[in-house]
Design a protein around this motif. Structure first.
Motif, short mmCIF file in Angstrom:
data_model
loop_
_atom_site.label_atom_id
_atom_site.label_comp_id
_atom_site.label_asym_id
_atom_site.label_seq_id
_atom_site.Cartn_x
_atom_site.Cartn_y
_atom_site.Cartn_z
N CYS A 282 0.84 -1.20 0.00
CA CYS A 282 0.00 0.00 0.00
C CYS A 282 0.87 1.25 0.00
O CYS A 282 1.88 1.32 0.71
N PRO B 55 -7.39 6.12 3.03
CA PRO B 55 -7.38 5.35 4.28
C PRO B 55 -8.34 5.94 5.29
O PRO B 55 -8.71 7.12 5.20
N CYS C 6 -7.01 -2.30 1.31
CA CYS C 6 -5.84 -2.54 2.16
C CYS C 6 -6.27 -3.06 3.54
O CYS C 6 -7.21 -2.53 4.13
N HIS D 208 0.14 3.94 1.23
CA HIS D 208 -0.05 4.68 2.47
C HIS D 208 1.07 4.34 3.44
O HIS D 208 2.02 5.09 3.58
N ARG D 209 0.99 3.18 4.06
CA ARG D 209 2.07 2.79 4.97
C ARG D 209 2.51 1.35 4.77
O ARG D 209 2.82 0.64 5.74
N GLY D 210 2.46 0.92 3.53
CA GLY D 210 3.07 -0.37 3.20
C GLY D 210 2.27 -1.60 3.55
O GLY D 210 2.82 -2.70 3.58
N GLY D 211 0.97 -1.45 3.78
CA GLY D 211 0.14 -2.62 4.05
C GLY D 211 0.26 -3.65 2.93
O GLY D 211 0.43 -3.29 1.76
N ARG E 27 -4.80 -2.70 6.30
CA ARG E 27 -4.40 -1.87 7.44
C ARG E 27 -5.39 -0.75 7.74
O ARG E 27 -6.00 -0.73 8.79
N HIS E 28 -5.54 0.21 6.81
CA HIS E 28 -6.45 1.33 7.10
C HIS E 28 -7.51 1.51 6.00
O HIS E 28 -8.08 2.57 5.85
N LYS E 29 -7.68 0.45 5.21
CA LYS E 29 -8.80 0.38 4.25
C LYS E 29 -8.72 1.33 3.07
O LYS E 29 -9.75 1.65 2.46
N ALA E 30 -7.52 1.78 2.71
CA ALA E 30 -7.40 2.49 1.43
C ALA E 30 -7.79 1.51 0.33
O ALA E 30 -7.67 0.29 0.50
#
Ligand code: FES
Length: 108
Positions: A43, A80, A62, A45-48, A64-67
């Motif tokens: 991802c 996200p 994703c 965003h932060r690599g999910g 992690r934070h649903k992006a």
């Protein structure tokens, strides 16, 4: 530039995804109705790990934070569920082809 085998069709049924590596690149392969797509696997965003997320139609969510990203274009289609300090980048898109049972990606 040449195509490199990264997976076999039997490993990625319709509606499923798989994370593969090509050199130092993390790539996500998604099977949407029998057609395969390849975008960045981490991802933006932060690599999910997108392969651990959910595939709904052509959208990967994703874990992690649903992006959300469209696997056919790599474009981010939803942000996200956490505040963002900068715009979310799209995922890179990789050229993919099927030869017999093999799934190949163009290594540039
Ligand atoms: S790491 Fe993917 S949405 Fe945050």
């Amino acid at each position: 530039m040449s195509y490199v085998k990264v997976a076999e069709k039997s490993e990625i049924p319709v509606g499923e995804m798989k994370a593969v590596k090509l050199g130092d690149k993390d790539i996500l392969i998604a099977n949407v109705n029998g057609k395969y797509y390849a975008i960045g696997g981490k991802c933006t965003h932060r690599g999910g790990d997108l392969a651990k997320g959910k595939l709904e139609g052509t959208t990967v969510i994703c874990p992690r934070h649903k992006a959300q990203f469209d696997v056919t274009t790599g474009k981010s289609v939803a942000k996200p569920k956490v505040p963002l300090s900068q715009p979310l980048k799209d995922e890179p898109v990789y050229k993919i082809k099927v030869e017999g049972e093999d799934i190949l990606i163009l290594q540039e």
